[in-house]
Design an enzyme around this catalytic site. Sequence first.
Site, short mmCIF file in Angstrom:
data_model
loop_
_atom_site.label_atom_id
_atom_site.label_comp_id
_atom_site.label_asym_id
_atom_site.label_seq_id
_atom_site.Cartn_x
_atom_site.Cartn_y
_atom_site.Cartn_z
N THR A 77 0.84 -1.20 0.00
CA THR A 77 0.00 0.00 0.00
C THR A 77 0.87 1.24 0.00
OG1 THR A 77 -1.94 1.02 1.02
CG2 THR A 77 -0.36 0.00 2.54
N LYS A 96 3.09 1.40 -3.71
CA LYS A 96 2.34 0.70 -4.76
C LYS A 96 2.92 0.89 -6.17
CE LYS A 96 -2.45 0.30 -3.27
NZ LYS A 96 -3.81 0.73 -3.51
N ASN A 116 -0.66 -3.99 -5.91
CA ASN A 116 -1.02 -4.05 -4.47
C ASN A 116 -0.88 -5.46 -3.91
OD1 ASN A 116 -3.32 -5.36 -5.46
ND2 ASN A 116 -4.61 -4.51 -3.86
N ASP A 125 -7.08 -4.39 -6.54
CA ASP A 125 -8.08 -3.33 -6.32
C ASP A 125 -9.07 -3.34 -7.49
OD1 ASP A 125 -7.12 -2.33 -3.91
OD2 ASP A 125 -5.84 -0.83 -4.86
N ALA A 176 -8.83 10.67 -9.72
CA ALA A 176 -7.83 10.22 -10.69
C ALA A 176 -6.55 9.79 -9.97
CB ALA A 176 -7.53 11.33 -11.70
N GLY A 235 -4.74 6.85 -7.03
CA GLY A 235 -4.44 5.43 -7.10
C GLY A 235 -5.65 4.53 -7.22
N THR A 291 -8.14 18.07 -10.12
CA THR A 291 -7.05 18.47 -11.00
C THR A 291 -7.32 17.82 -12.36
OG1 THR A 291 -5.62 18.38 -9.06
CG2 THR A 291 -4.52 18.52 -11.20
N ALA A 317 -15.53 4.30 -2.79
CA ALA A 317 -14.31 3.61 -2.34
C ALA A 317 -14.02 3.93 -0.88
CB ALA A 317 -13.13 4.00 -3.22
N GLY A 339 -17.71 1.10 0.57
CA GLY A 339 -16.29 0.87 0.31
C GLY A 339 -15.73 -0.41 0.90
#
Length: 270
Positions: free
Chosen positions: A59, A63, A83, A98, A123, A125, A147, A214, A237
């Site tokens: 993690t 990663k 992961n 994931d 956007a 991980g 962003t 998530a 999640g």
Amino acid sequence: MNVYGLLGNPVGHSRSPPMHEAAYDELDMDARYVTFEPDAIAPAIEGAKALGIRGLNVTIPFKEDVLAHVEPDSLAERIGAVNTVDFSTSPPTGHNTDAAGARRAFERHDVSLDGKSAVLVGAGGAARAVAFMLADEGSTVAIANRTVARATSLADAVNGVGGEETATAHGLDELPELVADADVLVNATSVGMDSDETPVPADALHADLAVMDAVYSPLETRLLREASARGATTIDGAWMLLFQGVVAFELWTGRDAPVKRMDAALRRRL
Ligand code: NAP
């Protein structure tokens, strides 16, 4: 005894040890799941090999960097993050569970993704894994991020060189219009984590949506609460977290995971 574990920094609050150890207990396996907080990834992978560790989850912050020290499968390579490391091969192989975890969370709720219109918020991980999974399952993916340049770079990666326009990039201000026409919505930002915030205006949510968050702390985020109030299908999640662990367990051991027992152990700690 077989040793599995988690590499990251920090990992003190991880829910993975009780979830995996519940599986060992259920199947009467002589195994332990241990957390490690190394300073650097290269010596940690070498050390794990030397010690005969069977499998490691990886993690933050390792990663991406771990890719250079394992043989990644094609999905992990496309996502750009590993992961789960399997030490049964030499060199060890790297996987990204994931993505499979998110796919199985949708399957568990009978939500099909083929031919669907999905909106992915984020956007980072987690979003990268979900974006490739949604595209691979046959959804179109509108990626909205604070962003916008990161959304654009993820959409370009999903579309591939000269590929189809499966993914598009957007700012968060476009969410109301994107969500109004969508079948599937995923929040893969950290917005809503330990706070009553949501990245998606409530008015945009509707009954024809399947919404996955998530974020797993709290389990019912504001986004899921508002989606549920509008009649949408909601997936918390913990399902993605559970199934990324289930897929890692199955990869390492070659056995069917005791999903119910792992789920109960995980939810007891959330
Ligand atoms: P990350 O790589 O740091 O990405 C964070 C994302 O959240 C970025 O898209 C970032 O946008 C966005 N963001 C952060 N603060 C924001 C704000 N105030 N307003 C709008 N956007 C904001 O983190 P990650 O590893 O992807 O994790 C994201 C969340 O998913 C976390 O809550 C994590 O616990 C959860 N997660 C869950 C699972 C699971 O199995 N359920 C697995 C992995 C992660 P910018 O790009 O603009 O910074």
